[in-house]
Motif scaffolding. Sequence first.
Motif, short mmCIF file in Angstrom:
data_model
loop_
_atom_site.label_atom_id
_atom_site.label_comp_id
_atom_site.label_asym_id
_atom_site.label_seq_id
_atom_site.Cartn_x
_atom_site.Cartn_y
_atom_site.Cartn_z
N HIS A 58 0.82 -1.21 0.00
CA HIS A 58 0.00 0.00 0.00
C HIS A 58 0.86 1.27 0.00
CE1 HIS A 58 -3.81 -1.95 0.06
NE2 HIS A 58 -3.60 -2.59 1.20
N GLY A 59 1.85 1.27 -0.88
CA GLY A 59 2.67 2.45 -1.09
C GLY A 59 3.83 2.63 -0.14
N LYS A 60 3.88 1.84 0.95
CA LYS A 60 4.96 1.96 1.92
C LYS A 60 6.03 0.91 1.66
CE LYS A 60 2.15 3.83 5.71
NZ LYS A 60 1.70 3.62 7.10
N LYS A 61 7.28 1.35 1.63
CA LYS A 61 8.37 0.43 1.39
C LYS A 61 8.63 -0.46 2.60
CE LYS A 61 11.45 2.36 -2.15
NZ LYS A 61 12.84 2.80 -2.41
N VAL A 62 8.78 -1.75 2.34
CA VAL A 62 9.24 -2.70 3.35
C VAL A 62 10.65 -3.09 2.92
CG1 VAL A 62 8.83 -4.91 4.49
CG2 VAL A 62 6.89 -3.52 3.71
N VAL A 63 11.67 -2.68 3.67
CA VAL A 63 13.05 -2.73 3.20
C VAL A 63 13.89 -3.69 4.04
CG1 VAL A 63 15.11 -1.37 2.67
CG2 VAL A 63 12.85 -0.31 2.49
N TRP A 64 14.72 -4.44 3.35
CA TRP A 64 15.69 -5.33 3.98
C TRP A 64 17.05 -4.61 3.96
CZ3 TRP A 64 17.58 -10.46 1.29
CH2 TRP A 64 18.42 -11.18 2.15
N ASN A 65 17.47 -4.08 5.08
CA ASN A 65 18.73 -3.36 5.17
C ASN A 65 19.86 -4.35 5.44
OD1 ASN A 65 17.82 -0.60 4.83
ND2 ASN A 65 16.80 -0.86 6.81
N LYS A 66 20.75 -4.46 4.46
CA LYS A 66 21.81 -5.46 4.55
C LYS A 66 22.93 -5.10 3.60
CE LYS A 66 22.44 -10.51 4.14
NZ LYS A 66 22.73 -10.83 5.55
N GLU A 67 24.15 -5.47 3.94
CA GLU A 67 25.28 -5.32 3.02
C GLU A 67 25.29 -6.51 2.07
OE1 GLU A 67 27.50 -2.80 2.75
OE2 GLU A 67 26.29 -1.72 4.22
N GLU B 126 0.95 -2.26 -11.34
CA GLU B 126 1.73 -3.50 -11.38
C GLU B 126 3.23 -3.27 -11.17
OE1 GLU B 126 2.59 -3.93 -16.14
OE2 GLU B 126 0.68 -4.70 -15.38
N ARG B 127 3.70 -2.04 -11.40
CA ARG B 127 5.12 -1.73 -11.23
C ARG B 127 5.43 -1.19 -9.84
NH1 ARG B 127 5.84 1.57 -16.95
NH2 ARG B 127 5.27 -0.15 -18.35
N GLN B 128 4.41 -0.97 -9.03
CA GLN B 128 4.60 -0.35 -7.72
C GLN B 128 4.21 -1.28 -6.57
OE1 GLN B 128 5.82 2.93 -7.11
NE2 GLN B 128 6.37 2.83 -9.28
N GLU B 129 3.00 -1.80 -6.62
CA GLU B 129 2.47 -2.55 -5.48
C GLU B 129 2.90 -4.02 -5.49
OE1 GLU B 129 0.78 -1.85 -2.66
OE2 GLU B 129 1.05 0.26 -3.13
N ASN B 130 3.05 -4.57 -4.32
CA ASN B 130 3.29 -6.00 -4.14
C ASN B 130 1.95 -6.74 -4.14
OD1 ASN B 130 3.66 -8.34 -1.75
ND2 ASN B 130 5.37 -8.17 -3.18
#
Length: 534
Positions: free
Chosen positions: A154-163, A496-500
């Motif tokens: 819903h427009g909010k990024k869910v981010v995996w912060n990792k090297e 389709e290019r934005q939402e999961n």
Amino acid sequence: MTLEKLTYPDARYFSSLMEDYLVEKDNLKNLYHRFPALENFQDQIEEKQIEFKQKPKTRKVLVESLLNQYSKLDNVQESLSNICLLKEENTFTITTGHQLNLFTGPLYFLYKIISVINLCKQLKEAYPSYNFIPVYWMATEDHDFEEIQYFKYHGKKVVWNKESNGGVGRLNTDGLKEVLDIFKGQIGTSKNALEIIKLFKTAYLDHDNLASATRFLAHQLFGKDGLVIVDGDDHGLKSLMTPHFKEELLDQTSYHKVTNTIANWPEAYKVQVSPREINLFYLNDNLRERIVFENNLYKVVDTKIVFSEKEILTELEQFPERFSPNVIMRPLYQEAILPNLCYIGGGGEMAYWLELKEYFDSQEITFPILLMRNSALILANKEFEKVQKLDLEIKDLFLKDFQLEERLTRQLSEIKIDFSTQKKHLKNQFKDLYTLAQKTESSFERAVAAQERKQIKGLENLEKRLLKAQKRKLKDFLQRATILQQELFPNASLQERQENFSSLYVEYGSNLIKILKENLDPLDLRFSVIILDS
């Protein structure tokens, strides 16, 4: 549920190259082999069959590698059955590829795989004496982690912060429990939300690396359809490519062939990718760097790794898995090891595939049929009701925001915002002046023309001011329309290019995938708008 179709030009979000490809423009026909029409698959089958009969070892190695890749996955009967069918000369694949985006990334991941599955079904009906296997090629060797480390709910990024270094498929899944905890706080506790949480948890917390996690996830979604998931980061599969990799190192064939294609590229279109002199990376744990040839030595960029010609050919023979094709060579790798008839991808992918036919011909590998994946906009019924209340057509939503506002303003205004009649009347008045001007000197004729332009421009400015005034008057109505458009086209981009997929799954559950399978027709070269009941 309601289904509507738009042409790709009406959908507006696609390149002129793809629009022209889909209508078989003559200036593109030398860039591909066969157009994606059902009747063209018979010749494609026969050509690929001849190619694979000349390399019988390929099917054997392919099956052995895939069985090994599936050895730790449960409930794989349908996929294993299809893998075993790949031993047979009458079995062919339809393939799509995708990066290892966190939790599948954008929604079109589903559209790609469903396009592949549905095309296999259509081909089986049309050509029942052959078998057609849906394949998802995981881009495990890609190293651009920033592109795949998040998805949007819903427009909010869910981010995996990792090297991250090296091929992302080998990346361990450490840190994804924290990501899951954040996601839980956003998605809620409904039945469908709990299904999504369980799927994320099992995929990423119960698997050691990103390749295994992605394979499990894709299998959970599409395993019952017999989807076969391929990891190209594989010793056995790479061993089949050693002749092509050797030629690349010694002769740089891909560079010469693709450069020649680009030199003759139609001027109307942008070139998608440009080749390097050597289109291979050196791949190892935590390392994927370009191979370059300098001063009669092969060097791995930004490392101290250096090979003589003899040494690098020995390395290739013993460790083919350490050589990783880039965007220019990866399509050849895929088509060399798979009995593949058709590649299904997005517009950007299609654009770089169109650069490769001459290179494929030089390697005696059949160039696949190229088919653009299905694209769709999904509307809830309540959103469609808003469209109807605004007296809009579906295709109006695809306009740019200022175009939508102007269209609505002209439609709703009680005053006609069109000065065409006045402009025509003005031009008629100037006809007499031109007649008079022709009887005198040219400077007077130029003065008449200048005055005509000035007065036409004045009318155009008045029309713009009237339009602007009516927009202010209809401000609240226009705002409702633009808010709806922003909801359906987040960041002025396709949904389709934005939402999961999870954003929709929470609302519709597993029925979402069923509906998509029933309504996406891969050979219907139009954009789909699917209106779902609440």
